[in-house]
Scaffold this motif. Structure first.
Motif, PDB file in Angstrom:
ATOM      1  N   LYS A  36      -0.553  48.512 -55.042  1.00 16.52           N
ATOM      2  CA  LYS A  36      -0.384  49.504 -53.971  1.00 16.52           C
ATOM      3  C   LYS A  36       0.117  48.811 -52.712  1.00 16.52           C
ATOM      4  O   LYS A  36      -0.255  47.680 -52.435  1.00 16.52           O
ATOM      5  N   VAL A  37       0.950  49.511 -51.950  1.00 18.51           N
ATOM      6  CA  VAL A  37       1.367  49.063 -50.619  1.00 18.51           C
ATOM      7  C   VAL A  37       1.167  50.237 -49.670  1.00 18.51           C
ATOM      8  O   VAL A  37       1.579  51.364 -49.969  1.00 18.51           O
ATOM      9  N   SER A  38       0.510  49.965 -48.540  1.00 18.06           N
ATOM     10  CA  SER A  38       0.300  50.987 -47.512  1.00 18.06           C
ATOM     11  C   SER A  38       0.954  50.535 -46.219  1.00 18.06           C
ATOM     12  O   SER A  38       0.928  49.350 -45.888  1.00 18.06           O
ATOM     13  N   VAL A  39       1.532  51.477 -45.501  1.00 18.89           N
ATOM     14  CA  VAL A  39       2.186  51.196 -44.226  1.00 18.89           C
ATOM     15  C   VAL A  39       1.627  52.164 -43.186  1.00 18.89           C
ATOM     16  O   VAL A  39       1.514  53.364 -43.445  1.00 18.89           O
ATOM     17  N   SER A  40       1.257  51.635 -42.021  1.00 20.77           N
ATOM     18  CA  SER A  40       0.909  52.504 -40.897  1.00 20.77           C
ATOM     19  C   SER A  40       1.676  51.981 -39.691  1.00 20.77           C
ATOM     20  O   SER A  40       1.804  50.776 -39.503  1.00 20.77           O
ATOM     21  N   ASP A  41       2.205  52.908 -38.903  1.00 24.14           N
ATOM     22  CA  ASP A  41       3.038  52.478 -37.775  1.00 24.14           C
ATOM     23  C   ASP A  41       2.511  53.004 -36.454  1.00 24.14           C
ATOM     24  O   ASP A  41       1.490  53.688 -36.390  1.00 24.14           O
ATOM     25  N   TYR A  49       2.142  53.684 -51.291  1.00 25.44           N
ATOM     26  CA  TYR A  49       2.988  53.679 -52.475  1.00 25.44           C
ATOM     27  C   TYR A  49       2.188  53.114 -53.641  1.00 25.44           C
ATOM     28  O   TYR A  49       1.633  52.020 -53.539  1.00 25.44           O
ATOM     29  N   SER A  50       2.145  53.843 -54.756  1.00 23.93           N
ATOM     30  CA  SER A  50       1.432  53.385 -55.947  1.00 23.93           C
ATOM     31  C   SER A  50       2.287  52.338 -56.678  1.00 23.93           C
ATOM     32  O   SER A  50       3.472  52.158 -56.380  1.00 23.93           O
ATOM     33  N   GLU A  51       1.683  51.692 -57.662  1.00 24.98           N
ATOM     34  CA  GLU A  51       2.411  50.719 -58.473  1.00 24.98           C
ATOM     35  C   GLU A  51       3.653  51.356 -59.097  1.00 24.98           C
ATOM     36  O   GLU A  51       4.740  50.775 -59.077  1.00 24.98           O
ATOM     37  N   GLU A  52       3.512  52.570 -59.617  1.00 27.13           N
ATOM     38  CA  GLU A  52       4.638  53.261 -60.253  1.00 27.13           C
ATOM     39  C   GLU A  52       5.743  53.579 -59.234  1.00 27.13           C
ATOM     40  O   GLU A  52       6.926  53.425 -59.525  1.00 27.13           O
ATOM     41  N   GLU A  53       5.337  54.035 -58.051  1.00 30.47           N
ATOM     42  CA  GLU A  53       6.327  54.336 -57.010  1.00 30.47           C
ATOM     43  C   GLU A  53       7.052  53.065 -56.576  1.00 30.47           C
ATOM     44  O   GLU A  53       8.270  53.080 -56.351  1.00 30.47           O
ATOM     45  N   LEU A  54       6.322  51.964 -56.463  1.00 33.13           N
ATOM     46  CA  LEU A  54       6.946  50.688 -56.084  1.00 33.13           C
ATOM     47  C   LEU A  54       7.962  50.259 -57.135  1.00 33.13           C
ATOM     48  O   LEU A  54       9.058  49.796 -56.801  1.00 33.13           O
ATOM     49  N   LYS A  67      10.272  35.013 -60.724  1.00 35.47           N
ATOM     50  CA  LYS A  67      10.920  36.264 -60.322  1.00 35.47           C
ATOM     51  C   LYS A  67      10.272  36.781 -59.050  1.00 35.47           C
ATOM     52  O   LYS A  67       9.074  36.634 -58.843  1.00 35.47           O
ATOM     53  N   LYS A  68      11.064  37.401 -58.200  1.00 35.92           N
ATOM     54  CA  LYS A  68      10.565  37.872 -56.908  1.00 35.92           C
ATOM     55  C   LYS A  68       9.807  39.175 -57.028  1.00 35.92           C
ATOM     56  O   LYS A  68      10.049  39.968 -57.924  1.00 35.92           O
ATOM     57  N   CYS A  69       8.904  39.364 -56.084  1.00 43.48           N
ATOM     58  CA  CYS A  69       8.128  40.601 -55.986  1.00 43.48           C
ATOM     59  C   CYS A  69       8.389  41.177 -54.610  1.00 43.48           C
ATOM     60  O   CYS A  69       7.567  41.072 -53.716  1.00 43.48           O
ATOM     61  N   THR A  92      -2.226  45.760 -51.967  1.00 44.34           N
ATOM     62  CA  THR A  92      -3.384  45.610 -52.838  1.00 44.34           C
ATOM     63  C   THR A  92      -2.900  44.933 -54.114  1.00 44.34           C
ATOM     64  O   THR A  92      -1.926  45.381 -54.724  1.00 44.34           O
ATOM     65  N   VAL A  93      -3.573  43.854 -54.472  1.00 45.39           N
ATOM     66  CA  VAL A  93      -3.136  43.004 -55.576  1.00 45.39           C
ATOM     67  C   VAL A  93      -4.290  42.810 -56.551  1.00 45.39           C
ATOM     68  O   VAL A  93      -5.422  42.563 -56.142  1.00 45.39           O
ATOM     69  N   ARG A  94      -3.996  42.933 -57.843  1.00 39.87           N
ATOM     70  CA  ARG A  94      -4.975  42.634 -58.883  1.00 39.87           C
ATOM     71  C   ARG A  94      -4.597  41.292 -59.510  1.00 39.87           C
ATOM     72  O   ARG A  94      -3.505  41.138 -60.050  1.00 39.87           O
ATOM     73  N   LEU A  95      -5.489  40.336 -59.392  1.00 41.77           N
ATOM     74  CA  LEU A  95      -5.244  39.014 -59.955  1.00 41.77           C
ATOM     75  C   LEU A  95      -5.461  39.042 -61.468  1.00 41.77           C
ATOM     76  O   LEU A  95      -6.046  39.979 -62.012  1.00 41.77           O
TER      77      LEU A  95
END
Length: 112
Positions: A36-41, A49-54, A67-69, A92-95
């Motif tokens: 997940k990635v969240s943005v607040s401005d 943004y969910s994993e699928e949306e990303l 490979k880049k992320c 948000t990252v899952r190791l």
């Protein structure tokens, strides 16, 4: 992993950014999944943004073998851009071992 997380402005106009680049500078770390990635401005716009949306946006959410992320996030339709006066991006990252962590980057404001 937090030292590898980057977020920055691209295509700025005034204090607004037309898109953000978000990702990890190096992937030579423990394998992980960007979930997940969240943005607040500064204008109180908040988007997640969910994993699928990303993945749909072109992010490699499971980087390996160098490979880049990374990818780009656009502001909402009809918006003049991300307000950089108080712009925070959180990933948000899952190791590989299942542990979940979050990392946050304050994006440097655009100067007029």
């Amino acid at each position: 992993i937090s030292s590898n997380f980057v977020a920055g402005n691209v295509e700025t106009a005034g204090k607004y950014s037309k898109k953000l680049i978000v990702g990890f500078a190096g992937t030579d770390i423990t394998p992980f999944t960007l979930t997940k990635v969240s943005v607040s401005d500064g204008s109180n716009l908040s988007v997640s943004y969910s994993e699928e949306e990303l993945e749909t946006l072109g992010f490699n959410t499971n980087p390996s073998d160098g490979k880049k992320c990374n990818g780009y996030l656009m502001p909402q339709q009809g918006s003049i851009g991300w307000d950089t006066s108080n712009l925070l991006v959180t990933a948000t990252v899952r190791l590989q071992d299942g542990k979940v962590i979050t990392v946050t980057q304050k994006v440097t404001p655009v100067n007029n």
